[in-house]
Write an enzyme that holds these catalytic residues in place. Sequence first.
Site, mmCIF file in Angstrom:
data_model
loop_
_atom_site.group_PDB
_atom_site.id
_atom_site.type_symbol
_atom_site.label_atom_id
_atom_site.label_comp_id
_atom_site.label_asym_id
_atom_site.label_seq_id
_atom_site.Cartn_x
_atom_site.Cartn_y
_atom_site.Cartn_z
ATOM 1 C CD GLU A 157 -2.973 1.223 2.556
ATOM 2 O OE1 GLU A 157 -2.886 0.325 3.427
ATOM 3 O OE2 GLU A 157 -3.521 2.263 2.485
ATOM 4 N NE ARG A 197 3.707 -7.742 10.959
ATOM 5 C CZ ARG A 197 3.100 -7.106 9.946
ATOM 6 N NH1 ARG A 197 2.177 -7.794 9.302
ATOM 7 N NH2 ARG A 197 3.432 -5.868 9.577
ATOM 8 C CE LYS A 250 2.837 0.087 5.099
ATOM 9 N NZ LYS A 250 2.433 0.175 3.861
#
Length: 571
Positions: free
Chosen positions: A44, A270, A280
């Site tokens: 994104e 992850r 983020k």
Amino acid sequence: MLASGPVSIQTPASPERGDFIREIVAADLREGRVGAVVTRFPPEPNGYLHIGHAKSICLNFGIANEFGGHCNLRFDDTNPTKEEQEYIDAIQADVRWLGFDWGEHLYFASDYFEQLYEWAVHLVRTGRAYVDDLSADEIREYRGTLTEPGRESPWRSRSAEESLDLFERMRRGEFPNGARVLRARIDMASPNINMRDPVLYRIVHAAHPRTGDAWCVYPTYDFAHGQSDAIEGITHSICTLEFEVHRPLYDWLVDNLPVPSRPHQYEFARLNLTYTVLSKRILLRLVNEGHVHGWDDPRMPTISGLRRRGFPAEGIREFATLVGVSKADSVVEVGLLEHAVRDVLNRTAARRFAVLRPLKVVIENYPDGQVEEMDVVNNPEDPSAGSRKVPFTRELWIERDDFMEVPPAKFFRLAPGREVRLRSAYFVTCREVVKDADGQVVELRCTYDPATRGGDAPDGRRPKATLHWVSAVHAMPAEVRLYDHLFSRPDPGANGSDLFADLNPESEMVLTGCLIEPALAEVRVGDTVQFERLGYFSPDPDSTPEDPVFNRTLTLKDTWARLQAQGRQGT
Ligand code: ATP
Ligand code: MG
């Protein structure tokens, strides 16, 4: 340095052993379930990529390369309020720098907006979606909890005709943000909250970096992602574990839409790293609140930060191989990343002399005005790197730390009356210590032994220490920025404490008046060298030939290797 907290530290997987995702891909190819492998990396564009994304990039592009398929770079650009062209550009530069090539396979979810809208209409027509007038808060309230089923919205029974009309008017911009949403009609009593009539479209009156003002309804991640995979013919849609609970919805959507292919989602754990934050949202705050100088600050775990710091792409790829791919959440020692990078740099980095905190040495019996070109090996690990000439003169700079007037027992470097070796030059002995009015040592008067040229004595005597040095006549002044972990705790923000309180106040230390050998003027941004005995350093983009600036990539100390030697690397 072991992480605290409930999670174990991951022991590196053996690279020869294929991971569970590669096993699935191999079996799908072998048994003919897929023709060619197509993967995608779907960022994104709401921030810069970080080392966690690098793991995903190496996995997706790596699998495509190994199995003869291809990997798409697809921007998941469905949230215009947070997305920017700057991020789109930076992400492409970072993926390329990491060494991966998407060829012509660059895509944007926003290119599918028309198709996605049509599929949403299809769901309404087939009774599988409806327009809901509840507010976001009400939807949350009606959704229930893990232990309680949800309640149906009063608008759930709306006719397809009415929903179609409202959905079209949502698209035309007749309603303000949040007034209505489009929801899938699945099951408000599902034990999986993601299946309780998830939102598919929301009204957002905001310009999009690519589609401008063409749209004011935008698909959610859940609605856009799987359908984009299907449009692109993705065979293996690999994502992180938090999407595991979304998989039933992913499957429900591709099963209920006339999509051109049937992708499958697979989840892996992850990457988490000690002393590091990979969210983020937090990284954006670090930048916006001025805790760092920007997304590419060398202390940031972003790919652009690591690059600016001097980490080679090969070291990051090597790290991704070392951590492997698993389904169990874990925290990896940041020391492992540093170890992988040192491993590459030890093989490839040219050795140079630089003095960070200079102390003047005058060699009293060395002729004034004489310059000798000393031959110094560029990289003992790589004979093909050859050697260079380093000028040696009567006045030199050495490291202030390499001298002690009253040396304690284990200090073997220079001290009054003691002889040490100057690397690839001569043995020198300290004869006199010169101090200023405050009693500060400002100069050492030494003598040298002309018979030790090149660093060996004919009588075989061996000083206990070898120091680096630069010629006072030839040295160039430089700024050197020393970096350490951005956070002082292995688990920043743990125990509910304020994460920003765990920032390491000493993560950046700027030294000016450092003195470097002339050959360092030729090092380019993007190259990393070893300052002998000090660490790895790389020119900062701020550097100019007149005012060189170097960033410390890493010290030479390998805590990971030490832990391993002690057999403590895993729990
Ligand atoms: P957010 O969704 O909060 O913006 P994100 O880190 O998930 O943050 P994306 O741009 O959606 O950002 O991530 C792109 C891809 O990278 C996704 O497939 C995601 O699963 C993967 N990814 C993100 N963070 C990590 C991580 N720490 N380790 C491995 N893969 C990651
Ligand atoms: Mg995400």
